[in-house]
Design a protein around this motif. Structure first.
Motif, PDB file in Angstrom:
ATOM      1  N   UNK A  96      57.201 103.286  69.740  1.00 59.79           N
ATOM      2  CA  UNK A  96      57.855 103.937  68.617  1.00 59.79           C
ATOM      3  C   UNK A  96      57.147 105.268  68.360  1.00 59.79           C
ATOM      4  N   UNK A  97      57.757 106.102  67.510  1.00 64.56           N
ATOM      5  CA  UNK A  97      57.215 107.425  67.233  1.00 64.56           C
ATOM      6  C   UNK A  97      56.935 107.594  65.748  1.00 64.56           C
ATOM      7  N   UNK A  98      55.979 108.482  65.436  1.00 63.88           N
ATOM      8  CA  UNK A  98      55.595 108.729  64.052  1.00 63.88           C
ATOM      9  C   UNK A  98      56.788 109.178  63.219  1.00 63.88           C
ATOM     10  N   UNK A  99      57.639 110.034  63.804  1.00 66.44           N
ATOM     11  CA  UNK A  99      58.846 110.483  63.112  1.00 66.44           C
ATOM     12  C   UNK A  99      60.049 109.948  63.897  1.00 66.44           C
ATOM     13  N   UNK A 100      60.660 108.844  63.443  1.00 64.00           N
ATOM     14  CA  UNK A 100      61.799 108.276  64.170  1.00 64.00           C
ATOM     15  C   UNK A 100      62.989 109.233  64.150  1.00 64.00           C
ATOM     16  N   UNK A 111      72.892 102.201  67.434  1.00 61.52           N
ATOM     17  CA  UNK A 111      71.592 102.746  67.807  1.00 61.52           C
ATOM     18  C   UNK A 111      70.757 101.706  68.536  1.00 61.52           C
ATOM     19  N   UNK A 112      70.785 100.471  68.073  1.00 59.44           N
ATOM     20  CA  UNK A 112      69.988  99.418  68.702  1.00 59.44           C
ATOM     21  C   UNK A 112      70.567  99.037  70.061  1.00 59.44           C
ATOM     22  N   UNK A 113      71.883  98.938  70.157  1.00 61.02           N
ATOM     23  CA  UNK A 113      72.518  98.540  71.416  1.00 61.02           C
ATOM     24  C   UNK A 113      72.236  99.528  72.547  1.00 61.02           C
ATOM     25  N   UNK A 114      71.984 100.787  72.193  1.00 63.60           N
ATOM     26  CA  UNK A 114      71.673 101.784  73.218  1.00 63.60           C
ATOM     27  C   UNK A 114      70.397 101.449  73.985  1.00 63.60           C
ATOM     28  N   UNK A 173      64.279 100.433  61.706  1.00 62.23           N
ATOM     29  CA  UNK A 173      65.315 100.534  62.730  1.00 62.23           C
ATOM     30  C   UNK A 173      64.696 100.776  64.100  1.00 62.23           C
ATOM     31  N   UNK A 174      63.699 101.647  64.152  1.00 61.15           N
ATOM     32  CA  UNK A 174      63.069 101.932  65.438  1.00 61.15           C
ATOM     33  C   UNK A 174      62.338 100.711  65.983  1.00 61.15           C
ATOM     34  N   UNK A 175      61.760  99.915  65.103  1.00 55.18           N
ATOM     35  CA  UNK A 175      61.107  98.680  65.527  1.00 55.18           C
ATOM     36  C   UNK A 175      62.133  97.724  66.129  1.00 55.18           C
ATOM     37  N   UNK A 176      63.299  97.617  65.492  1.00 47.65           N
ATOM     38  CA  UNK A 176      64.366  96.773  66.039  1.00 47.65           C
ATOM     39  C   UNK A 176      64.863  97.316  67.373  1.00 47.65           C
ATOM     40  N   UNK A 177      64.973  98.632  67.465  1.00 46.85           N
ATOM     41  CA  UNK A 177      65.487  99.242  68.693  1.00 46.85           C
ATOM     42  C   UNK A 177      64.548  99.008  69.871  1.00 46.85           C
ATOM     43  N   UNK A 178      63.228  99.117  69.641  1.00 39.29           N
ATOM     44  CA  UNK A 178      62.298  98.885  70.744  1.00 39.29           C
ATOM     45  C   UNK A 178      62.278  97.409  71.131  1.00 39.29           C
ATOM     46  N   UNK A 179      62.526  96.511  70.173  1.00 36.15           N
ATOM     47  CA  UNK A 179      62.593  95.087  70.478  1.00 36.15           C
ATOM     48  C   UNK A 179      63.802  94.741  71.347  1.00 36.15           C
ATOM     49  N   UNK A 186      54.100  96.671  72.430  1.00 33.95           N
ATOM     50  CA  UNK A 186      54.701  97.793  71.709  1.00 33.95           C
ATOM     51  C   UNK A 186      53.592  98.723  71.234  1.00 33.95           C
ATOM     52  N   UNK A 187      53.736 100.008  71.541  1.00 30.59           N
ATOM     53  CA  UNK A 187      52.840 101.039  71.031  1.00 30.59           C
ATOM     54  C   UNK A 187      53.462 101.588  69.747  1.00 30.59           C
ATOM     55  N   UNK A 188      52.777 101.406  68.629  1.00 25.78           N
ATOM     56  CA  UNK A 188      53.272 101.861  67.331  1.00 25.78           C
ATOM     57  C   UNK A 188      52.528 103.115  66.905  1.00 25.78           C
ATOM     58  N   UNK A 189      53.263 104.197  66.704  1.00 20.82           N
ATOM     59  CA  UNK A 189      52.643 105.470  66.326  1.00 20.82           C
ATOM     60  C   UNK A 189      52.794 105.683  64.822  1.00 20.82           C
TER      61      UNK A 189
END
Length: 266
Positions: A96-100, A111-114, A173-179, A186-189
């Motif tokens: 994930x990124x600091x600024x999603x 967004x998640x399905x992508x 949302x970004x956490x769900x997307x990476x899952x 998972x690298x969390x920024x």
């Protein structure tokens, strides 16, 4: 349990992620200087340090956004130092990124399905030759995306465009997307950056829940309270080097860490 987590579980004797004597130079600047550490299967490992310590560069090296000048990076024992980021995702490393930056006009579920991996519909011919397979995979991906939105407490917004989300909700949302990509690690920024206190508690709880499923985490964070509550071990970087390692309490008492953060004042 996810397929990636099952793969990780079979290899518990091998660190999920290893950095070995990693160096990254930008011209005359040595941003990461001979750094070595490993991430154990199932742990939450914190990476902290003052601004300019080299943490983000280290994350970029681990994720494959940039390549090391020298040294090795191993994912589940396999050398990936020269692989691009999209290949590492396929091996079970998410970030994930600091600024999603979700796609603002797509819904949360879109967004998640992508992020779904190995979809037959990505190949043009498959849509004509095996449309039933494409439809079945899309249905499964949609079901999984809804489950992940439920996990991160955003299911009530599943069909809303991502532009309506607050900063903290975008982190979820970004956490769900990476899952969605079935990561083993998972690298969390900086998951706490720009997040209000209420949503921060939700993020902490979700990280714990996901970790309990067997997913490993490595996180960069300036919020020391969050690091203390979440992380089993903590690494401290300063001036591009690994300075200290231990529990949050141990590194907080390390004189070298006090010097790096506070200029020698206790």
């Amino acid at each position: 349990m996810s397929e990636a987590a099952e793969r990780q579980g079979k290899e518990t004797c091998v660190p999920v992620l290893t950095a070995s004597n990693v160096v990254r130079r930008f011209g005359g600047l040595v941003a990461v200087n001979n750094v070595s550490f490993h991430v154990k299967a199932g742990e939450i490992l914190g990476l902290i340090g003052p601004n300019g310590a080299g943490k983000t560069t280290m994350f970029d090296l681990l994720a494959g956004s940039i390549l090391p000048t020298s040294g090795d990076i191993l994912l589940n024992g396999t050398r990936v130092s020269g692989e691009a980021a999209h290949l590492r995702i396929g091996r079970g490393l998410g970030r994930t990124f600091q600024i999603p930056r979700p796609l603002p006009n797509l819904t949360l579920i879109e967004n998640i399905m992508l992020a779904a991996q190995g979809q037959a519909g990505e190949k043009l011919l498959a849509n004509f030759l095996t449309p039933w397979r494409v439809a079945a995979q899309e249905k499964a991906a949609r079901t999984k995306a809804l489950e992940l939105l439920e996990l991160v407490t955003l299911s009530h917004l599943a069909h809303e465009p991502a532009r309506v989300l607050s900063g903290g909700q975008r982190k979820l949302l970004e956490l769900a997307r990476v899952m969605m990509a079935d990561p083993a690690i998972i690298l969390l920024d900086e998951p706490a950056a720009g997040v209000n206190a209420t949503l921060l508690e939700v993020i902490i709880d979700r990280i714990r829940d996901i970790n309990a499923r067997g997913i490993t985490f490595l996180l960069i964070e300036h919020n020391i309270d969050m690091v203390t509550r979440l992380c089993h071990r903590v690494l401290v970087m300063a001036s591009g080097q690994l300075l200290s390692e231990g529990t949050a309490e141990e590194v907080a008492r390390d004189p070298r860490v006090i010097e790096a953060y506070l200029g020698g004042t206790a």
